[in-house]
Scaffold this motif. Structure first.
Motif, PDB file in Angstrom:
ATOM      1  N   UNK A 214       1.090  -1.061  -0.065  1.00 60.20           N
ATOM      2  CA  UNK A 214       0.091  -0.068  -0.055  1.00 60.20           C
ATOM      3  C   UNK A 214       0.803   1.230  -0.003  1.00 60.20           C
ATOM      4  N   UNK A 215       2.008   1.213   0.595  1.00 60.36           N
ATOM      5  CA  UNK A 215       2.859   2.332   0.779  1.00 60.36           C
ATOM      6  C   UNK A 215       3.577   2.607  -0.531  1.00 60.36           C
ATOM      7  N   UNK A 216       3.983   1.522  -1.382  1.00 67.55           N
ATOM      8  CA  UNK A 216       4.483   1.675  -2.511  1.00 67.55           C
ATOM      9  C   UNK A 216       3.536   2.167  -3.646  1.00 67.55           C
ATOM     10  N   UNK A 217       2.326   1.564  -3.660  1.00 74.75           N
ATOM     11  CA  UNK A 217       1.172   2.056  -4.584  1.00 74.75           C
ATOM     12  C   UNK A 217       0.837   3.457  -4.306  1.00 74.75           C
ATOM     13  N   UNK A 218       0.769   3.770  -3.010  1.00 78.72           N
ATOM     14  CA  UNK A 218       0.539   5.160  -2.852  1.00 78.72           C
ATOM     15  C   UNK A 218       1.519   6.185  -3.329  1.00 78.72           C
ATOM     16  N   UNK A 219       2.814   5.801  -3.184  1.00 80.16           N
ATOM     17  CA  UNK A 219       3.620   6.642  -3.874  1.00 80.16           C
ATOM     18  C   UNK A 219       3.909   6.470  -5.489  1.00 80.16           C
ATOM     19  N   UNK A 220       3.656   5.603  -6.051  1.00 78.37           N
ATOM     20  CA  UNK A 220       3.789   5.235  -7.390  1.00 78.37           C
ATOM     21  C   UNK A 220       2.536   5.987  -7.933  1.00 78.37           C
ATOM     22  N   UNK A 221       1.245   6.103  -7.205  1.00 82.30           N
ATOM     23  CA  UNK A 221       0.073   6.949  -7.627  1.00 82.30           C
ATOM     24  C   UNK A 221       0.467   8.402  -7.630  1.00 82.30           C
ATOM     25  N   UNK A 222       1.189   9.008  -6.612  1.00 78.80           N
ATOM     26  CA  UNK A 222       1.326  10.297  -6.772  1.00 78.80           C
ATOM     27  C   UNK A 222       2.403  10.740  -7.639  1.00 78.80           C
ATOM     28  N   UNK A 223       3.639   9.964  -7.679  1.00 74.69           N
ATOM     29  CA  UNK A 223       4.536  10.233  -8.520  1.00 74.69           C
ATOM     30  C   UNK A 223       3.965  10.508 -10.077  1.00 74.69           C
ATOM     31  N   UNK A 232       4.137  18.574 -19.580  1.00 77.12           N
ATOM     32  CA  UNK A 232       4.307  19.451 -20.616  1.00 77.12           C
ATOM     33  C   UNK A 232       4.945  20.874 -19.872  1.00 77.12           C
ATOM     34  N   UNK A 233       5.007  20.980 -18.769  1.00 83.54           N
ATOM     35  CA  UNK A 233       5.628  22.150 -17.884  1.00 83.54           C
ATOM     36  C   UNK A 233       7.091  21.823 -17.560  1.00 83.54           C
ATOM     37  N   UNK A 234       7.472  20.780 -17.245  1.00 77.77           N
ATOM     38  CA  UNK A 234       8.713  20.543 -16.765  1.00 77.77           C
ATOM     39  C   UNK A 234       9.256  19.158 -17.005  1.00 77.77           C
ATOM     40  N   UNK A 235       9.714  18.657 -18.371  1.00 76.68           N
ATOM     41  CA  UNK A 235       9.990  17.360 -18.820  1.00 76.68           C
ATOM     42  C   UNK A 235      10.911  16.838 -17.940  1.00 76.68           C
ATOM     43  N   UNK A 236      12.093  17.547 -17.627  1.00 75.45           N
ATOM     44  CA  UNK A 236      13.040  16.884 -16.435  1.00 75.45           C
ATOM     45  C   UNK A 236      12.263  16.405 -15.262  1.00 75.45           C
ATOM     46  N   UNK A 237      11.337  17.191 -14.551  1.00 83.60           N
ATOM     47  CA  UNK A 237      10.695  16.927 -13.487  1.00 83.60           C
ATOM     48  C   UNK A 237       9.836  15.778 -13.576  1.00 83.60           C
ATOM     49  N   UNK A 238       9.011  15.590 -14.807  1.00 79.95           N
ATOM     50  CA  UNK A 238       8.265  14.815 -15.319  1.00 79.95           C
ATOM     51  C   UNK A 238       9.072  13.337 -15.294  1.00 79.95           C
ATOM     52  N   UNK A 239      10.145  13.463 -15.970  1.00 80.03           N
ATOM     53  CA  UNK A 239      11.070  12.070 -16.155  1.00 80.03           C
ATOM     54  C   UNK A 239      11.653  11.941 -14.467  1.00 80.03           C
ATOM     55  N   UNK A 240      11.842  12.528 -13.710  1.00 79.22           N
ATOM     56  CA  UNK A 240      12.377  12.244 -12.556  1.00 79.22           C
ATOM     57  C   UNK A 240      11.217  11.549 -12.010  1.00 79.22           C
ATOM     58  N   UNK A 241       9.849  12.246 -12.018  1.00 83.26           N
ATOM     59  CA  UNK A 241       8.938  11.377 -11.080  1.00 83.26           C
ATOM     60  C   UNK A 241       8.576  10.115 -11.944  1.00 83.26           C
ATOM     61  N   UNK A 242       8.753   9.724 -13.001  1.00 85.61           N
ATOM     62  CA  UNK A 242       8.617   8.484 -13.604  1.00 85.61           C
ATOM     63  C   UNK A 242       9.746   7.449 -13.142  1.00 85.61           C
ATOM     64  N   UNK A 243      10.817   8.252 -13.023  1.00 83.97           N
ATOM     65  CA  UNK A 243      12.105   7.267 -12.598  1.00 83.97           C
ATOM     66  C   UNK A 243      11.895   6.840 -10.990  1.00 83.97           C
ATOM     67  N   UNK A 244      11.250   7.817 -10.290  1.00 84.27           N
ATOM     68  CA  UNK A 244      10.786   7.497  -8.920  1.00 84.27           C
ATOM     69  C   UNK A 244       9.866   6.602  -8.657  1.00 84.27           C
ATOM     70  N   UNK A 245       8.748   6.696  -9.695  1.00 80.38           N
ATOM     71  CA  UNK A 245       7.427   5.767  -9.786  1.00 80.38           C
ATOM     72  C   UNK A 245       8.076   4.314 -10.110  1.00 80.38           C
TER      73      UNK A 245
END
Length: 396
Positions: A214-223, A232-245
């Motif tokens: 549950x902890x990890x799924x919550x983190x994945x959802x938020x990321x 569309x605003x910040x592709x680097x931040x989006x990429x980082x979020x995908x990597x974290x997910x």
């Protein structure tokens, strides 16, 4: 007789049945002796009442066992006892050998099983009195005859042995009944333990799923939501979020595998400090800052206690991110001389005590299983502190 009445009589000391082979053996001995006395002329055996009486006695035994297979009720038991007494007198009067007097020993023997030792002894004395009366009526001055006195003494000895044998049989049957009751109770307890074990295992698995996956799924959802927002605003931040997910997804898979290994009794050691470092490194970043302060020697703690602290840290961070909307979480873990401690504090919105959810309930259950406790300090706009304390269990 109803099962309740049968159980009451068993607890009162009355077994279900006399020893079944005693009566037929005595009947057979009496038949042989009476027939031998009649054929050889040693006595005057009247065969018709003699054989009829013994036949009726055997028929009574068979009918009683068929009609009352478990236990004869009180009134029928008294009636059958009186009927046997009458038939014993008739058979003894028709027996030329005199051996039929041994049948009177069946009165106290049977009575012991049906009514207890007091009635058995009383009927034994009655049988002895009937024998004396028989001597008085048939043998003048019998007390001066060696044969009659010897017969009387032998009857007394037989009476004592009969009552003693009945007592032993009663205790044996009573012990067997207690043993069967104990076995039934053990089966009931074993079934109950199995049910409780299954329930405890279900609770443990549900806590593992909630606290870990549950902890990890919550983190994945938020990321993933963050990645979508910054696509569309910040592709680097989006990429980082995908990597974290992606990293969170791998951690979730590792947790599942760890749970499977635990179910298969894996002996791999669990290191709390390393696990907390990985957890904090994964959770830190973006809108939530997470820091860790670890001190002390965790080797003195039981692995179950360490896993409990780790799951509490997971739940605390998940709650801070999902519900408290915190910007910073402080995780502090320590092992002193007596206890292992964990504090998860955040600067979020807090919550009133009555709003504790399933996660905190599972955390409390985990802590109780290893002898620990959980304290939650929170309030509206005051942040939240989750304090877990578990006593040491030194692994031997």
């Amino acid at each position: 007789m109803s099962p309740a009445a049968l159980d009451a009589r068993l607890h009162a000391g009355f077994p279900a049945r006399p020893v079944p082979w005693i009566s037929p053996v005595l009947y057979g001995v009496v038949v042989v002796a009476g027939a031998f006395a009649g054929v050889t002329g040693l006595g005057d055996t009247r065969y018709v009442p003699f054989v009829t009486g013994l036949t009726l006695l055997m028929a009574l035994d068979v009918a009683e066992r068929r009609r009352y297979p478990a236990m004869t009720p009180t009134v029928p038991a008294i009636t059958l006892l009186v009927a046997r007494l009458v038939l014993f007198v008739a058979v003894a009067a028709a027996d030329g050998s005199g051996l039929s007097r041994v049948l009177f020993l069946l009165l106290p023997f049977t009575a012991y099983f049906a009514f207890g030792w007091k009635v058995s002894i009383a009927l034994g004395l009655v049988s002895l009195g009937l024998l004396v009366i028989g001597f008085e009526l048939t043998v003048p001055q019998w007390y001066g005859e060696v044969e009659q006195v010897s017969d009387l003494l032998m009857f007394v000895v037989g009476l004592a042995l009969t009552i003693a044998m009945a007592s032993v049989a009663v205790e044996e049957q009573r012990g067997r009944a207690r043993l069967e009751q104990s076995h039934a109770q053990l089966r009931t307890y074993a079934s109950r333990v199995s049910e409780l074990s299954a329930a405890a295992e279900r609770s443990r698995v549900s806590r593992d799923i909630h606290d870990g996956l549950g902890h990890h799924l919550t983190a994945i959802t938020l990321l993933l939501e963050k990645a979508t927002t910054f696509l569309d605003l910040d592709r680097a931040a989006a990429r980082q979020a995908l990597d974290d997910a992606s990293r969170s997804a791998r951690r979730a898979l590792e947790d599942v595998r760890h749970s499977v290994r635990t179910l298969r009794a894996s002996t791999e050691p669990f290191h709390l400090s390393a696990a907390l470092n990985d957890l904090v490194r994964e959770a830190d970043g973006g809108e939530l800052s997470v820091s860790l302060d670890f001190s002390g020697d965790e080797s003195r703690c039981d692995p179950a206690a360490l896993i409990t602290l780790y799951r509490a840290a997971q739940e605390g961070i998940t709650n801070a991110r999902r519900h408290a909307h915190a910007s910073h979480v402080w995780v502090t873990a320590s092992c002193d001389d007596e206890n292992a401690h964990l504090v998860v504090a955040d600067d979020g919105c807090g919550f009133p005590p009555e709003r504790e959810g399933y996660g905190l309930l599972g955390m409390r259950e985990r802590a109780q299983l290893v002898g620990g406790s959980v304290e939650v300090v929170s309030g509206p706009d005051a942040g939240t502190q989750v304090i877990v304390t578990i006593p040491h269990k030194v692994a031997v």
